[in-house]
Design a protein around this motif. Structure first.
Motif: not given
Length: 431
Positions: A92, A151, A155, A162, A165, A388
């Motif tokens: 993050c 993010l 990305v 997160g 990712w 998110r």
């Protein structure tokens, strides 16, 4: 995003804890093995007879493990000599660094779970790794409060959370095993696609369960098909207790259970020099990940799916019919390092056996798409959030016990419960 907290239990209880002979037999460990629990909080190391596996040459060498957690202090002596790579940029962008050499509970958490894989036993907690020669790559969320995870700008898929990712980065970096002791109650279609990609690429994904009683796992990545969900048990083979209610923290969709109660962690009470006993599935997940790493080293021709098959078939001490206990929370049973190492995983089907969770995604079609075996688009899943998540972190609040006087944070729970008759696990085979 929630880090599965490791509840503290008090040093007096830790001092009384010993490796019970019955539990040792249950897990296939010689009852004459030295009982570390009587002297300290690394009783699990001898319970699983890790030194014997290392003496035979099974140390995780050649296996790459990804750890996704909060923060880490890689400069501590416990990591001297370890093949540890820490990705300094956090998952993050607004969370602070992935590395924290200044003590905090989040860094203690990530440092401890990583040391349980590759630690050398030096420093506070004397944490020794189950897979000391494995190659570990660490991805940190950073120090995250309640703000939304932003993010990094690079990305491309902005609908990833997160956790997704971090998993995607681990896949791209060649991880063979991914273990995480953090989870999110909100996740996206993109996250589920990453899990489908992990299964398609032949990567084992493990996740600590929540530490709550009567709550079915519904977070990322636990809820997803294909994920090995690990709950914690104590030295007597009893499921961990919910730190809030004192009830057994039964996870109906647990895959296996492993040691995770009254284990000394690295750092406590504001100092890296202190230690204290903690409890939680966070501690059990890396142990099982390490077991699989040693098994993969011994049987390099096995696939990830076959390793997971072997994990669920070879619980307890000896061979037994495949059974799953969702009532008492043992899943397929207690993970056993000795049993895993004895059985060649290539005897099992090359199919992930954990594709039947209640949430139901990703499914076999999704995995086929990720593997390039189908041109169809992955179906849109109703009610799957695309945004998110918001983060709700809980401090683990480890006490230093007899190490020294410390300021105990408000989240510390000293568990004082009346011992009750524990539920009966699936009957192990005759010993």
């Amino acid at each position: 995003m929630t880090r599965h907290p490791m509840a503290t239990t008090g040093s007096a209880r830790r001092a009384r804890r010993a490796v019970a002979a019955a539990a040792a037999l249950l897990l296939g460990v010689a009852a004459t093995a030295p009982a570390h629990a009587a002297d300290g909080g690394q009783w699990w190391y001898d319970l699983y007879d890790v030194p014997a596996a290392h003496a035979e040459g099974w140390t995780g060498e050649g296996v790459k493990i990804a750890v996704i957690d909060a923060q880490i202090n890689p400069d501590l002596p416990v990591f001297d000599g370890a093949d540890l790579t820490v990705m300094e940029d956090p998952l993050c962008a607004n969370s602070g660094p992935a590395i924290s050499t200044e003590f905090n509970d989040d860094s203690s958490h990530g440092t401890t779970v990583t040391a349980m894989l590759v630690g050398n036993g030096e420093g506070a907690g004397a944490v020794r790794g189950i897979a000391p020669d494995a190659s570990v790559i660490y991805y940190g969320w950073g120090l995250v409060g309640e703000e939304t995870c932003e993010l990094p700008a690079e990305v491309e898929d902005r609908t990833l959370t997160g956790g997704g990712w971090g998993m995607l980065r681990a896949l791209e970096d060649g991880a063979q095993i991914i273990t995480t002791s953090v989870g999110s109650s909100s996740y996206s279609l993109a996250d589920m696609q990453v899990m489908a990609e992990a299964i398609a690429r032949g990567v084992v994904v493990l996740s600590a369960s929540t530490n709550e009683s009567g709550v079915a796992t519904a977070n990322f990545p636990n809820a997803l098909n294909g994920v090995v969900t690990v709950n914690a048990m104590d030295a007597d083979g009893e499921i961990q207790k919910d730190k809030e209610t004192g009830e057994l923290a039964i996870e109906p969709e647990a895959t296996v259970v492993a040691a995770g109660v009254d284990i000394d962690v690295i750092g406590a009470g504001g100092s890296w020099d202190n230690t204290g006993p903690a409890t939680g599935a966070s501690l059990a997940s890396p142990i099982v990940a390490g077991m699989l790493a040693l098994t993969w080293q011994k049987y390099p021709e096995a696939t990830a799916n076959q390793l997971v098959q072997s994990l669920i078939h070879n619980t307890w001490a000896d061979d037994h019919p495949l059974e799953r206990d969702t009532v008492n929370g043992y899943g397929y049973g207690a993970a056993s390092l000795g049993h895993l190492l004895r059985e060649d995983p290539t005897q099992y089907p090359d199919e992930n056996p954990l594709m039947d969770k209640k949430f139901g995604f990703p499914n076999a079609d999704d995995v086929a798409i990720a593997a390039g075996e189908s041109e169809d688009l992955m179906p849109v899943i109703p009610d799957a959030p695309a945004s998110r998540p918001s983060f709700d972190w809980t401090s683990i609040g480890v006490t230093a016990g007899a190490v020294g006087a410390v300021a105990v944070v408000a989240s510390v729970i000293i568990v004082l419960v009346t011992r009750r008759r524990k539920p009966q696990p699936p009957a192990p085979p005759a010993l």
